[in-house]
Design a protein around this motif. Structure first.
Motif, PDB file in Angstrom:
ATOM      1  N   ALA A  23       8.350  -2.851 -14.638  1.00 27.79           N
ATOM      2  CA  ALA A  23       8.527  -1.382 -14.294  1.00 27.79           C
ATOM      3  C   ALA A  23       7.878  -0.991 -13.122  1.00 27.79           C
ATOM      4  O   ALA A  23       8.423  -0.138 -12.341  1.00 27.79           O
ATOM      5  CB  ALA A  23       8.031  -0.698 -15.238  1.00 27.79           C
ATOM      6  N   GLY A  24       7.007  -1.892 -12.503  1.00 29.20           N
ATOM      7  CA  GLY A  24       6.244  -1.295 -11.296  1.00 29.20           C
ATOM      8  C   GLY A  24       5.828  -2.628 -10.332  1.00 29.20           C
ATOM      9  O   GLY A  24       4.673  -2.500 -10.036  1.00 29.20           O
ATOM     10  N   SER A  25       6.769  -3.508 -10.038  1.00 29.45           N
ATOM     11  CA  SER A  25       6.163  -4.686  -9.594  1.00 29.45           C
ATOM     12  C   SER A  25       6.600  -4.843  -8.211  1.00 29.45           C
ATOM     13  O   SER A  25       7.726  -4.326  -7.706  1.00 29.45           O
ATOM     14  CB  SER A  25       6.602  -5.783 -10.116  1.00 29.45           C
ATOM     15  OG  SER A  25       6.413  -7.050  -9.521  1.00 29.45           O
ATOM     16  N   ASP A  50      -2.235 -10.388  -2.028  1.00 28.65           N
ATOM     17  CA  ASP A  50      -3.562 -10.246  -2.532  1.00 28.65           C
ATOM     18  C   ASP A  50      -3.852  -8.718  -2.753  1.00 28.65           C
ATOM     19  O   ASP A  50      -5.159  -8.402  -2.890  1.00 28.65           O
ATOM     20  CB  ASP A  50      -4.375 -10.857  -1.348  1.00 28.65           C
ATOM     21  CG  ASP A  50      -4.485 -10.061  -0.085  1.00 28.65           C
ATOM     22  OD1 ASP A  50      -3.699  -9.243   0.148  1.00 28.65           O
ATOM     23  OD2 ASP A  50      -5.170 -10.485   0.974  1.00 28.65           O
ATOM     24  N   GLY A  51      -2.947  -7.809  -2.566  1.00 27.82           N
ATOM     25  CA  GLY A  51      -3.347  -6.461  -2.916  1.00 27.82           C
ATOM     26  C   GLY A  51      -3.578  -5.604  -1.726  1.00 27.82           C
ATOM     27  O   GLY A  51      -4.272  -4.428  -1.962  1.00 27.82           O
ATOM     28  N   THR A  52      -3.451  -6.087  -0.615  1.00 28.90           N
ATOM     29  CA  THR A  52      -3.704  -5.135   0.553  1.00 28.90           C
ATOM     30  C   THR A  52      -2.239  -5.043   1.493  1.00 28.90           C
ATOM     31  O   THR A  52      -1.535  -5.719   1.077  1.00 28.90           O
ATOM     32  CB  THR A  52      -4.562  -6.043   1.460  1.00 28.90           C
ATOM     33  OG1 THR A  52      -3.771  -7.385   1.995  1.00 28.90           O
ATOM     34  CG2 THR A  52      -5.773  -6.408   1.036  1.00 28.90           C
ATOM     35  N   ARG A  68      -2.296  -1.343  -5.738  1.00 27.23           N
ATOM     36  CA  ARG A  68      -2.351  -2.155  -7.181  1.00 27.23           C
ATOM     37  C   ARG A  68      -1.474  -1.308  -8.031  1.00 27.23           C
ATOM     38  O   ARG A  68      -0.736  -0.287  -7.833  1.00 27.23           O
ATOM     39  CB  ARG A  68      -3.849  -1.714  -7.732  1.00 27.23           C
ATOM     40  CG  ARG A  68      -4.009   0.003  -7.978  1.00 27.23           C
ATOM     41  CD  ARG A  68      -5.472   0.105  -8.313  1.00 27.23           C
ATOM     42  NE  ARG A  68      -5.737   1.675  -8.050  1.00 27.23           N
ATOM     43  CZ  ARG A  68      -5.253   2.623  -9.026  1.00 27.23           C
ATOM     44  NH1 ARG A  68      -4.530   2.298 -10.279  1.00 27.23           N
ATOM     45  NH2 ARG A  68      -5.353   3.967  -9.106  1.00 27.23           N
ATOM     46  N   GLU A  69      -1.109  -2.134  -9.063  1.00 26.54           N
ATOM     47  CA  GLU A  69      -0.072  -1.861 -10.267  1.00 26.54           C
ATOM     48  C   GLU A  69      -1.137  -0.862 -11.349  1.00 26.54           C
ATOM     49  O   GLU A  69      -2.262  -1.213 -11.448  1.00 26.54           O
ATOM     50  CB  GLU A  69       0.252  -2.960 -11.023  1.00 26.54           C
ATOM     51  CG  GLU A  69       1.348  -3.561 -10.031  1.00 26.54           C
ATOM     52  CD  GLU A  69       1.803  -4.751 -10.789  1.00 26.54           C
ATOM     53  OE1 GLU A  69       2.102  -4.889 -12.075  1.00 26.54           O
ATOM     54  OE2 GLU A  69       2.344  -5.812 -10.169  1.00 26.54           O
ATOM     55  N   ASP A  70      -0.836   0.048 -11.505  1.00 30.54           N
ATOM     56  CA  ASP A  70      -1.323   0.981 -12.661  1.00 30.54           C
ATOM     57  C   ASP A  70      -0.244   1.609 -13.650  1.00 30.54           C
ATOM     58  O   ASP A  70       0.497   2.545 -13.506  1.00 30.54           O
ATOM     59  CB  ASP A  70      -1.907   2.220 -11.873  1.00 30.54           C
ATOM     60  CG  ASP A  70      -2.707   3.183 -12.761  1.00 30.54           C
ATOM     61  OD1 ASP A  70      -2.871   2.779 -14.045  1.00 30.54           O
ATOM     62  OD2 ASP A  70      -3.076   4.255 -12.502  1.00 30.54           O
ATOM     63  N   GLY A  71      -0.281   0.625 -14.691  1.00 25.93           N
ATOM     64  CA  GLY A  71       1.137   0.917 -15.654  1.00 25.93           C
ATOM     65  C   GLY A  71       2.236   0.720 -15.117  1.00 25.93           C
ATOM     66  O   GLY A  71       2.572  -0.517 -14.480  1.00 25.93           O
ATOM     67  N   ASP A  72       3.114   1.785 -15.054  1.00 26.80           N
ATOM     68  CA  ASP A  72       4.393   1.439 -14.508  1.00 26.80           C
ATOM     69  C   ASP A  72       4.498   2.087 -13.172  1.00 26.80           C
ATOM     70  O   ASP A  72       5.476   2.204 -12.450  1.00 26.80           O
ATOM     71  CB  ASP A  72       5.529   2.165 -15.504  1.00 26.80           C
ATOM     72  CG  ASP A  72       5.333   4.012 -15.023  1.00 26.80           C
ATOM     73  OD1 ASP A  72       4.109   4.154 -15.016  1.00 26.80           O
ATOM     74  OD2 ASP A  72       6.224   4.400 -15.632  1.00 26.80           O
ATOM     75  N   LYS A  73       3.377   2.503 -12.601  1.00 26.07           N
ATOM     76  CA  LYS A  73       3.183   2.758 -11.309  1.00 26.07           C
ATOM     77  C   LYS A  73       2.497   2.001 -10.094  1.00 26.07           C
ATOM     78  O   LYS A  73       1.780   0.981 -10.659  1.00 26.07           O
ATOM     79  CB  LYS A  73       2.419   4.164 -11.131  1.00 26.07           C
ATOM     80  CG  LYS A  73       3.068   5.244 -12.038  1.00 26.07           C
ATOM     81  CD  LYS A  73       2.514   6.564 -11.900  1.00 26.07           C
ATOM     82  CE  LYS A  73       3.059   7.520 -12.578  1.00 26.07           C
ATOM     83  NZ  LYS A  73       2.495   8.874 -12.748  1.00 26.07           N
ATOM     84  N   ILE A  74       2.852   1.995  -8.955  1.00 18.37           N
ATOM     85  CA  ILE A  74       2.353   1.299  -7.756  1.00 18.37           C
ATOM     86  C   ILE A  74       1.804   2.254  -7.100  1.00 18.37           C
ATOM     87  O   ILE A  74       2.016   3.399  -6.686  1.00 18.37           O
ATOM     88  CB  ILE A  74       3.286   0.506  -6.794  1.00 18.37           C
ATOM     89  CG1 ILE A  74       4.302  -0.293  -7.301  1.00 18.37           C
ATOM     90  CG2 ILE A  74       2.609  -0.119  -5.795  1.00 18.37           C
ATOM     91  CD1 ILE A  74       3.426  -1.592  -8.229  1.00 18.37           C
ATOM     92  N   CYS A  75       0.432   2.010  -6.915  1.00 26.54           N
ATOM     93  CA  CYS A  75      -0.611   3.021  -6.304  1.00 26.54           C
ATOM     94  C   CYS A  75      -1.069   2.579  -4.742  1.00 26.54           C
ATOM     95  O   CYS A  75      -1.562   1.075  -4.554  1.00 26.54           O
ATOM     96  CB  CYS A  75      -2.002   3.203  -6.908  1.00 26.54           C
ATOM     97  SG  CYS A  75      -1.345   3.956  -8.606  1.00 26.54           S
ATOM     98  N   PHE A  76      -0.865   3.308  -3.704  1.00 26.03           N
ATOM     99  CA  PHE A  76      -1.227   2.788  -2.539  1.00 26.03           C
ATOM    100  C   PHE A  76      -2.471   3.470  -2.043  1.00 26.03           C
ATOM    101  O   PHE A  76      -2.327   4.883  -2.271  1.00 26.03           O
ATOM    102  CB  PHE A  76      -0.211   2.979  -1.361  1.00 26.03           C
ATOM    103  CG  PHE A  76       0.912   1.915  -1.535  1.00 26.03           C
ATOM    104  CD1 PHE A  76       1.067   0.748  -0.702  1.00 26.03           C
ATOM    105  CD2 PHE A  76       2.087   2.350  -2.370  1.00 26.03           C
ATOM    106  CE1 PHE A  76       2.111  -0.049  -0.999  1.00 26.03           C
ATOM    107  CE2 PHE A  76       3.118   1.546  -2.556  1.00 26.03           C
ATOM    108  CZ  PHE A  76       3.200  -0.030  -1.873  1.00 26.03           C
ATOM    109  N   THR A  77      -3.497   2.935  -1.363  1.00 27.45           N
ATOM    110  CA  THR A  77      -4.607   3.733  -0.996  1.00 27.45           C
ATOM    111  C   THR A  77      -4.931   3.028   0.507  1.00 27.45           C
ATOM    112  O   THR A  77      -5.151   2.062   0.866  1.00 27.45           O
ATOM    113  CB  THR A  77      -5.910   3.350  -1.698  1.00 27.45           C
ATOM    114  OG1 THR A  77      -5.646   3.483  -3.244  1.00 27.45           O
ATOM    115  CG2 THR A  77      -7.090   4.204  -1.322  1.00 27.45           C
TER     116      THR A  77
END
Length: 118
Positions: A23-25, A50-52, A68-77
């Motif tokens: 769902a969030g890859s 590597d998550g960057t 990062r993956e957070d459940g069904d979401k992708i989070c960008f910081t």
């Protein structure tokens, strides 16, 4: 009949067990460009396994951060050029050629397109 029911149950179990990752890859984004468009402004994001990520802002400034993956979401910081709060969206299994609508910096609606190559 029992064999058919068993096969259907096994298929359902496999689908359920992979759905959260599916769902969030960002698997399809590695080696490619995530183009973020808000009107005429475009940001290029290059996600890494590597998550960057690195990229360029609409004015050509270098950007960088983590995802990062957070459940069904992708989070960008974003960490460069200045730190920003995470932005999380349910993108689905994005593949080259796909375009989705998401929320960008400041809550603005943006369009995300996955473009082949960097």
């Amino acid at each position: 009949m029992l064999k058919l029911i068993t096969k259907a149950a096994l298929t359902a179990a496999i689908v359920l067990s992979v759905s959260p990752t599916f769902a969030g890859s960002l698997d399809g984004a590695f080696g490619n460009t995530l183009l973020v468009s808000a009107g005429d402004a475009q940001t290029h994001i290059y996600p890494n396994k590597d998550g960057t990520y690195t990229g360029t802002s609409p004015d050509g400034q270098a950007i960088a951060g983590t995802w990062r993956e957070d459940g069904d979401k992708i989070c960008f910081t974003r960490s460069k050029p200045k730190a920003e709060a995470p932005i999380c969206n349910a993108l689905g299994q994005i593949a080259v050629g796909d375009t989705v609508t998401a929320t960008g910096l400041g809550g603005a609606e943006v369009t995300l397109s996955l473009i082949k190559g960097r």
